[in-house]
Design a protein around this motif. Structure first.
Motif: not given
Length: 246
Positions: A77, A67, A79
């Motif tokens: 980002i 990360l 997830i």
């Protein structure tokens, strides 16, 4: 938009560009020790990525290292997490959080590929087997040590037994071949038993998809198995398309 997919497991980091918002580009596997994952990503990835989609089942320290490396080059980002329902796919677990996201995404991809029932086998640190019917209903699965992990554990407990080497044969005449045959044979037998049970439950033959770093050793002995190296990434691409549209 520059988007990449990342599948972080216990033994490998696989990544690929996301093409046209739905397709998996050419995948690469990177070393993923905490101390060198950032350098490996810097060598193989673009300097800037607009969005990264990450599926991770790795231990926390490694996940954080990945990360951090992504944060240095990504605008966003996202997830992936296991969901009780994703389109037609419905997870059998009462608590979906207990089903690894890699298994969840592999089921999503397998259902889209099969257009019918499928048995999904992942061969990494663990050997995982999951059954999904033609309507997308997950019927449960199994978790066992992979052949590689069996060899590693045997070597750790009995160092005179080699950790690798040997070839599969039905009745081996040396230790290396006996170890390869026993450990690979255990995995092959578990998949074969699961296929038999799936056939009896469904009344038809499910497609068999095998993925993961240790998959080839099993595929060679499983008739009609289809190896799909990017199965988790394919499921992640489908998840990314829905997440982007939300």
């Amino acid at each position: 938009m520059s988007a990449w997919l990342f599948d972080l497991g216990n033994t490998r980091l696989k990544c690929a560009p996301l093409l046209d918002g739905a397709r998996v580009g050419e995948a690469i596997a990177l070393p993923h020790r905490e101390e060198d994952v950032a350098a490996a990503m810097a060598q193989h990835l673009p300097d800037r990525i607009e969005v990264a989609y990450l599926a991770s089942v790795a231990q926390p320290g490694l996940r954080v290292a990945v990360l951090q490396a992504l944060a240095a080059r990504c605008g966003r980002i996202s997830i992936a997490r296991t969901q009780a329902r994703f389109g037609p796919v419905r997870i059998a677990y009462r608590d979906p959080r207990k089903l690894g996201v890699d298994r969840f995404l592999a089921l999503v991809a397998a259902h889209a590929r099969a257009q019918g029932p499928a048995l999904v086998c992942g061969v990494g640190t663990a050997l995982t087997i999951d059954l999904i019917d033609a309507e997308g209903r997950h019927l449960g699965g199994r978790i066992a040590p992979s052949p590689t992990l069996m060899r590693e554990v045997l070597h750790a407990r009995a160092p005179q037994l080699p950790e690798d080497g040997g070839r599969y044969t039905e009745f081996a005449d040396d230790t290396e071949d006996a170890l390869a045959s026993g450990c690979e044979g255990a995995g092959i037998a578990l998949v074969a038993r699961s296929l038999d049970e799936a056939r009896a439950r469904l009344g038809e033959e499910p497609a068999l998809f095998v993925h993961g770093g240790g998959s080839q050793d099993l595929i060679d002995h499983l008739p009609n198995a289809t190896g799909v190296a990017t199965l988790v990434l394919e499921g992640l691409a489908q998840w990314a398309a829905v997440e982007t549209a939300a």
